[in-house]
Design a protein around this motif. Sequence first.
Motif, PDB file in Angstrom:
ATOM      1  N   VAL A   1       0.781  -1.082  -0.038  1.00 17.90           N
ATOM      2  CA  VAL A   1       0.159  -0.027  -0.035  1.00 17.90           C
ATOM      3  C   VAL A   1       1.062   1.428   0.066  1.00 17.90           C
ATOM      4  O   VAL A   1       1.591   1.532   0.982  1.00 17.90           O
ATOM      5  N   ALA A   2       0.627   2.137  -1.057  1.00 17.87           N
ATOM      6  CA  ALA A   2       1.652   3.256  -1.067  1.00 17.87           C
ATOM      7  C   ALA A   2       1.187   4.342   0.155  1.00 17.87           C
ATOM      8  O   ALA A   2      -0.101   4.683   0.417  1.00 17.87           O
ATOM      9  N   ALA A   3       2.073   4.975   0.583  1.00 19.31           N
ATOM     10  CA  ALA A   3       1.827   5.944   1.513  1.00 19.31           C
ATOM     11  C   ALA A   3       1.157   7.194   0.793  1.00 19.31           C
ATOM     12  O   ALA A   3       1.517   7.560  -0.269  1.00 19.31           O
ATOM     13  N   SER A   4       0.629   8.174   1.751  1.00 20.86           N
ATOM     14  CA  SER A   4       0.191   9.158   1.242  1.00 20.86           C
ATOM     15  C   SER A   4       1.216  10.167   0.905  1.00 20.86           C
ATOM     16  O   SER A   4       2.419  10.347   1.451  1.00 20.86           O
ATOM     17  N   GLU A   5       1.391  11.005  -0.153  1.00 20.84           N
ATOM     18  CA  GLU A   5       2.307  11.765  -0.614  1.00 20.84           C
ATOM     19  C   GLU A   5       2.606  12.978   0.371  1.00 20.84           C
ATOM     20  O   GLU A   5       1.570  13.658   0.784  1.00 20.84           O
ATOM     21  N   PRO A   6       3.662  13.373   1.086  1.00 27.92           N
ATOM     22  CA  PRO A   6       3.941  14.061   2.044  1.00 27.92           C
ATOM     23  C   PRO A   6       3.903  15.603   1.485  1.00 27.92           C
ATOM     24  O   PRO A   6       3.877  15.764   0.544  1.00 27.92           O
ATOM     25  N   GLU A   7       3.401  16.327   2.381  1.00 27.72           N
ATOM     26  CA  GLU A   7       3.382  17.894   1.947  1.00 27.72           C
ATOM     27  C   GLU A   7       4.797  18.522   2.348  1.00 27.72           C
ATOM     28  O   GLU A   7       5.632  18.297   3.200  1.00 27.72           O
ATOM     29  N   GLY A   8       4.764  19.739   1.486  1.00 30.48           N
ATOM     30  CA  GLY A   8       6.335  20.478   1.503  1.00 30.48           C
ATOM     31  C   GLY A   8       7.202  20.410   0.503  1.00 30.48           C
ATOM     32  O   GLY A   8       7.176  19.025  -0.203  1.00 30.48           O
ATOM     33  N   VAL A   9       7.983  21.297   0.099  1.00 31.10           N
ATOM     34  CA  VAL A   9       8.839  20.960  -0.976  1.00 31.10           C
ATOM     35  C   VAL A   9       9.811  20.100  -0.741  1.00 31.10           C
ATOM     36  O   VAL A   9      10.084  19.241  -1.719  1.00 31.10           O
ATOM     37  N   TRP A  10      10.580  20.217   0.397  1.00 32.15           N
ATOM     38  CA  TRP A  10      11.739  19.169   0.576  1.00 32.15           C
ATOM     39  C   TRP A  10      11.094  17.843   0.622  1.00 32.15           C
ATOM     40  O   TRP A  10      11.765  16.864   0.409  1.00 32.15           O
ATOM     41  N   GLN A  11      10.112  17.542   1.497  1.00 31.27           N
ATOM     42  CA  GLN A  11       9.464  16.474   1.800  1.00 31.27           C
ATOM     43  C   GLN A  11       8.925  15.618   0.466  1.00 31.27           C
ATOM     44  O   GLN A  11       9.281  14.533   0.236  1.00 31.27           O
ATOM     45  N   ARG A  12       8.420  16.201  -0.554  1.00 33.46           N
ATOM     46  CA  ARG A  12       8.220  15.848  -1.734  1.00 33.46           C
ATOM     47  C   ARG A  12       9.478  15.407  -2.595  1.00 33.46           C
ATOM     48  O   ARG A  12       9.324  14.391  -3.533  1.00 33.46           O
ATOM     49  N   LEU A  13      10.475  16.277  -2.589  1.00 34.74           N
ATOM     50  CA  LEU A  13      11.698  16.031  -3.475  1.00 34.74           C
ATOM     51  C   LEU A  13      12.277  14.821  -2.897  1.00 34.74           C
ATOM     52  O   LEU A  13      12.716  14.017  -3.725  1.00 34.74           O
ATOM     53  N   VAL A  14      12.627  14.656  -1.664  1.00 32.87           N
ATOM     54  CA  VAL A  14      13.022  13.343  -0.990  1.00 32.87           C
ATOM     55  C   VAL A  14      12.481  12.225  -1.160  1.00 32.87           C
ATOM     56  O   VAL A  14      12.886  11.141  -1.704  1.00 32.87           O
ATOM     57  N   TYR A  15      11.055  12.287  -1.048  1.00 36.59           N
ATOM     58  CA  TYR A  15      10.187  11.278  -1.462  1.00 36.59           C
ATOM     59  C   TYR A  15      10.252  10.761  -2.878  1.00 36.59           C
ATOM     60  O   TYR A  15      10.094   9.478  -3.159  1.00 36.59           O
ATOM     61  N   SER A  16      10.139  11.770  -3.831  1.00 40.82           N
ATOM     62  CA  SER A  16      10.596  11.324  -5.173  1.00 40.82           C
ATOM     63  C   SER A  16      11.741  10.620  -5.533  1.00 40.82           C
ATOM     64  O   SER A  16      11.993   9.763  -6.332  1.00 40.82           O
ATOM     65  N   ALA A  17      12.854  11.289  -5.003  1.00 37.61           N
ATOM     66  CA  ALA A  17      14.246  10.796  -5.288  1.00 37.61           C
ATOM     67  C   ALA A  17      14.596   9.388  -4.673  1.00 37.61           C
ATOM     68  O   ALA A  17      15.453   8.887  -5.200  1.00 37.61           O
ATOM     69  N   THR A  18      13.867   9.294  -3.576  1.00 40.30           N
ATOM     70  CA  THR A  18      14.060   7.692  -3.188  1.00 40.30           C
ATOM     71  C   THR A  18      13.140   6.675  -3.551  1.00 40.30           C
ATOM     72  O   THR A  18      12.969   5.491  -2.887  1.00 40.30           O
ATOM     73  N   GLY A  19      12.561   6.976  -4.732  1.00 38.86           N
ATOM     74  CA  GLY A  19      11.425   5.927  -5.160  1.00 38.86           C
ATOM     75  C   GLY A  19      10.447   5.727  -4.177  1.00 38.86           C
ATOM     76  O   GLY A  19       9.876   4.575  -4.232  1.00 38.86           O
TER      77      GLY A  19
END
Length: 499
Positions: free
Chosen positions: A202-220
Motif C-alpha cells: 500500500v503506497a503511503a500518502s504523498e508528504p506535504e512540503g517542497v523538501w518532503q516531496r523532493l526526497v520522497y520522489s528521489a528515493t523511489g
Amino acid sequence: MRERDNETSDDVDNGVLERTDNLETTGIGIVDGATAQIDLALPPLTGDDDDYVDDEDAALPVDDHDLVHDEPASAEADSPEEAVTDEGPAADDRDGETAAEAGVAGTPASEHSGDDGASDESEVVEAEIVAPAVTTAVTTHTGSTRRAMHQAASSDKHALERVRGARIDEEPLQSRRLDQLGADRESPELLTADRLIDRSRVAASEPEGVWQRLVYSATGRRVILADSSRVRARKELDRRISAPLAGGAKFVPVLSRKGGVGKTSVTTLLGMALADAREDRVIAVDANPDRGTLAERIGRSSGKTVRDLVRSRAGVKGFNDLSAIVARDETRLDILASDADPHLSEAFSDRDYHDVASIAAHYYSIVLTDSGTGIVHSVMDATLELADQLLVVAGRSVDEAKLASETLSWLESNGYAELARSAVVVLNTSRPGASLVRPSELEAHFRTRVRAVVTIPYDAHIATGGPISFRALSASTRLAARELAAVVVEGLRPAGAVR
C-alpha cells in the motif's frame, strides 16, 4: 324366488353393475345372465409398499381379526346357503367357466355347493382373495352386504393412512449457534483489514512540503520526511474542527448591537470553515428582522427564503425537501436566506424561528444564526433560548468595542450569565490600514469576561461586499476563520472530552 330377483334389480342392470367403486366389484363376471363376483388373486405385498393405500380402491384388511363375515341371518337372505363360510365348498364346473370368462390368469376357480333348486333361486359365489398368509372369503349378492364390506374397507383404509403418516420420520429444522458449527470454522468478524491487506504494497500518502516531496520522489517513494511545523499545525487545527459532537444539533447565534461591524461576514466565514473541515452538515439561518444579506455572501441562490420554509414546514418529509429551499456553498455550507421585503421580515416571529429551528435540528449538526442588529427584537428570545454558545462581534473602534461589552452586560443581567461567560468575542477588522486603537488592550478587556477572543484580519475579498469564496481568501484570513471554528467546536464539546 322371482321376488328375490326383483330385489337385486337395483344393483344389476342387464348384467352390468352400475357402481364400480365397491370393493367386491374389482372382478366381475356374468354367469347365466346374472352378475357375480369371481375369484381374484392379489399380488403378494412387499416390505416397501406395505403402507401403500390407493386413493381410488379401498384396501382389504390383511390380518386375521380383520376378516369380513356376512351374517347368515341377513335381512335379505332367504336360505342358509347364502351364508359365508371359511371352508372351501366342492368345486363346480359353472364356477370354472366364470373364472375363464373373467380372464384372470392364475386364479383358482371358486367352489360352490348347493342343490339345483337352491341354485335356481339365488346365485351364491364365493370370492377368495389371496394375500400373504391370509385367505378371505367374501359373498356378494345383496346391496346391504356390499355396503357393509365397503364401510369396513374404508375404515381400514383410513387406519392404514394414519399408520403411513406416523411412519414418516422427518428431522426437525434446528438453528445452531456459531460456536456449535465447529472449532475449524471462523466467524465473519475475523475478516479484518489488518489481516487481509498487505500493508507493504500500500503506497503511503504523498508528504506535504517542497523538501518532503523532493526526497520522497528521489528515493523511489521509500523515504518520507516528517511534516513541517506549518503542516503539523494545520492538521492539528483540522482535528480540532472535526472533533465529534455529542447529543443533538448545536445552535450558535452571532450577535451584534451595532451594524457595520461585519456580523454577517463573520457568520459566513465561521460556517465555511466548519463545513469545509467537518463531515456532518452545517447551516446558517438568516434571522435578521430587517432585510438580511447572508444569502448574498455566497455565489449560489435557491430563490427561496425562510418564509418559504415556514409555509411548507408540514410538507418537509426528508432532506431532499429541505435542500430545495436552502442554498449550498462550495464548502457544503447551507444558507437559509431571509425575506427581501422588510415587512415580511418583521413578521418573522419567535414562533416561526422555533419552527425553522426544529426542522434544521433534524437534519444538521450545527445551526448558525445571523440574529441581526440589536438584541431586543422579536426573534432574540427564541434565539437565546436555544443557544448552546454565543458569538459577539465587535469592531476595532472605541464605540464598537463598548457596545460589544455592553451586550455581555445585558446578557448577564437578563438570565444569560452562563452563556456570556462561555461566549466568544470576535474582533473583526472591517477597514484597511492600522487602527489607532491598541488591539492588545481590547483583547485583554474581553478575556476577562468571555472564554475566548479571536481576531479576524482585514481582507479585501470580504470588503467588496460580494460573494465570499473560501479559497479566494488570504491565508491569514482563512487561518483566523479556522481558528474561530476550532474554538467554537471546543466550546460545544463537554468539559474533559477526549480530543
